[in-house]
Design a protein around this motif. Structure first.
Motif, PDB file in Angstrom:
ATOM      1  N   GLU A  13       0.846  -1.196   0.000  1.00  0.00           N
ATOM      2  CA  GLU A  13       0.000   0.000   0.000  1.00  0.00           C
ATOM      3  C   GLU A  13       0.880   1.244   0.000  1.00  0.00           C
ATOM      4  O   GLU A  13       1.834   1.351   0.777  1.00  0.00           O
ATOM      5  CB  GLU A  13      -0.910   0.001   1.229  1.00  0.00           C
ATOM      6  N   PRO A  15       0.171   5.007   0.472  1.00  0.00           N
ATOM      7  CA  PRO A  15      -0.809   6.063   0.770  1.00  0.00           C
ATOM      8  C   PRO A  15      -0.451   7.382   0.078  1.00  0.00           C
ATOM      9  O   PRO A  15       0.730   7.717  -0.069  1.00  0.00           O
ATOM     10  CB  PRO A  15      -0.722   6.204   2.293  1.00  0.00           C
ATOM     11  N   ASN A  22       5.164   2.364   4.046  1.00  0.00           N
ATOM     12  CA  ASN A  22       5.496   0.937   4.021  1.00  0.00           C
ATOM     13  C   ASN A  22       6.775   0.666   3.244  1.00  0.00           C
ATOM     14  O   ASN A  22       6.951  -0.406   2.662  1.00  0.00           O
ATOM     15  CB  ASN A  22       4.330   0.152   3.414  1.00  0.00           C
TER      16      ASN A  22
END
Length: 477
Positions: A13, A15, A22
């Motif tokens: 992911e 963002p 991450n």
């Protein structure tokens, strides 16, 4: 998560508000430096992010894209492989630009749509043309010279006499028109890129081109040509994410094996950036956490090996050693974790010998499938010899001190080809010691491993292979 629940691996992911949330591979510093680099140019440049298969190029440029959005730098993402079904790379590129217009500031949207419409009008002169239309016209003309099965020779002679001159004139006129249209195309493109800027602050339009090395050879070459020649407009930056070694194969498939590919690519690529090889253990532990496997592997310990490593040696440590031994790419690690996850969740608990062999067999299946295929009851001795030779081939002078204490795998392969428990005095072990001239440290390590692992039966080994073959039928995206 309960013990028998399955958990699938999902893409990382990224963002919008924190692209590096991450980022287990610590790509942030690379991306910030590259951003400073590309924004220092006002001219058009082509930058190649060069990395091998499975090294995380797509994740890298996706993070970079989100980071550029935070800096209010406009971007377009173009997956070349998903677009190579089209006949013309230029149409695909312009189409992707058209899709991005809805994301630009509203005050510039209408103006940009006007520029885009005019750009589309120019495509007829700049896109690839189907020469079959010209030949259909010629064949139709020949058909008109045939009456009642008889050919009018004098008419054909007159037609062919003038054909060359007509075609030459048409091509010259078309060339002159194309030059004019190209100038107009670049002018419109320049005006369109200005629409992506906000508050009258001129910023580059960054076009990311991904998966170029997976395209049809002709399409890959055409993308390079269009990017360099037609989009050579100030403040347009192309970033290619590709494996240059694979791209070289595509280019040679078109122009021949003797082509100087590096010289050829220098015509299109201004700068190369080799994607750094980073600590893969961080990535692996992140994968294990996603699968909720990290604690399972960490809690499994090889107590007899603690004195060899001067510390507690766990199955997780063993996994790291295998990753480093076989230099597994990020994508290969994902594939291995997928299979390992399914295997651990879909059959009875494994003992230490089985689990150690399981991981090694999975790695062989992914990395050295030819050796993996020899793993069967009738060819266990052949498999053992090939596997041990393969393990030995990965040892280098640089890592000898570390891997000379890597006895688990070697001892297990020796155990797998034997019908009884082993010791240093067993002939199969003596032959191995003599063949590779093992020192006393290594012999002591093997002995401790024989004590730790014990004996594993053929039936149990073959069940491992069945488990792997079942697990690989599941594909997680």
């Amino acid at each position: 998560m309960s013990e028998n629940n399955l958990k699938k691996c999902v893409p990382i992911e990224i963002p919008d508000d924190n692209p590096f949330q991450n980022d287990v591979l610590n790509r942030k510093d690379n991306i910030e430096a590259l951003t400073t680099f590309i924004t220092s140019f006002e001219q058009s440049i082509v930058l190649c992010i060069d990395g091998g298969w499975g090294q995380g190029k797509t994740t890298f440029i996706r993070m970079w894209e989100k980071y550029l959005h935070q800096q209010s730098i406009p971007t377009i993402y173009f997956n070349a492989w998903e677009s190579d079904y089209t006949d013309d790379a230029l149409i695909a590129l312009i189409g992707e630009i058209g899709l991005s217009i809805d994301k630009m500031p509203k005050e510039n949207e209408e103006k940009s749509k006007g520029y885009l419409s005019k750009l589309m009008d120019k495509l007829g002169y700049l896109a690839t043309h189907d020469s079959k239309k010209e030949w259909l016209t010629i064949f139709s003309a020949f058909g008109s010279f045939c009456t009642g099965g008889k050919i009018k020779v004098d008419k054909i002679f007159e037609f062919t006499n003038n054909l060359g001159a007509c075609l030459a004139k048409e091509q010259i006129e078309r060339y002159e028109k194309s030059k004019q249209v190209l100038t107009e195309f670049k002018d419109l493109l320049s005006k369109l890129t200005e629409c992506y800027s906000t508050n009258n602050i001129k910023k580059p339009l960054v076009i990311f081109i991904d998966e170029l090395d997976r395209c049809r050879p002709n399409f890959a070459i055409e993308v390079l040509e269009k990017a360099k020649h037609l989009f050579n407009v100030d403040n347009i930056i192309f970033v290619l994410a590709t494996d240059k070694s694979q791209l070289a194969h595509s280019i040679r498939a078109v122009y021949g094996q003797g082509l100087d590919v590096n010289g050829y690519l220098r015509r299109f690529i201004d700068f190369d950036y080799l994607l750094p090889t980073l600590d893969k253990n961080n990535f692996f532990i992140n994968l294990l956490q996603k699968f909720s496997l990290d604690q399972i592997l960490q809690n499994l310990k090889f107590y007899n090996l603690n004195t060899l490593y001067n510390s507690e040696y766990t199955y997780l440590d063993f996994s790291y050693d295998l990753i480093n031994l076989y230099q597994l790419t990020l994508r290969e690690q994902e594939a291995i974790c997928n299979i390992l996850n399914i295997a651990l969740r879909t059959r009875n608990p494994f003992d230490k010998s089985e689990l150690t062999m399981l991981l090694f067999l999975i790695i062989l299946k992914i990395k050295v499938p030819d050796i993996y295929k020899t793993f069967s009851k009738d060819s266990m001795s052949i498999f053992k010899n090939l596997a041990l030779e393969n393990v030995q081939s990965h040892f280098t002078l640089v890592d000898t001190n570390r891997l000379s204490k890597f006895p688990l795998l070697e001892s297990l392969l020796l155990i797998a080809s034997s019908s009884t428990s082993l010791s240093l005095d067993t002939p199969i072990v003596q032959n191995y010691i003599n063949k590779y001239n093992l020192d006393e440290v290594k012999k002591t390590a093997l002995e401790k491993c024989f004590e730790e692992l014990g004996y594993i039966r053929y039936k149990e080994l073959l069940e491992l292979k069945k488990t792997i073959e079942f697990s690989v039928n599941f594909k997680f995206q």
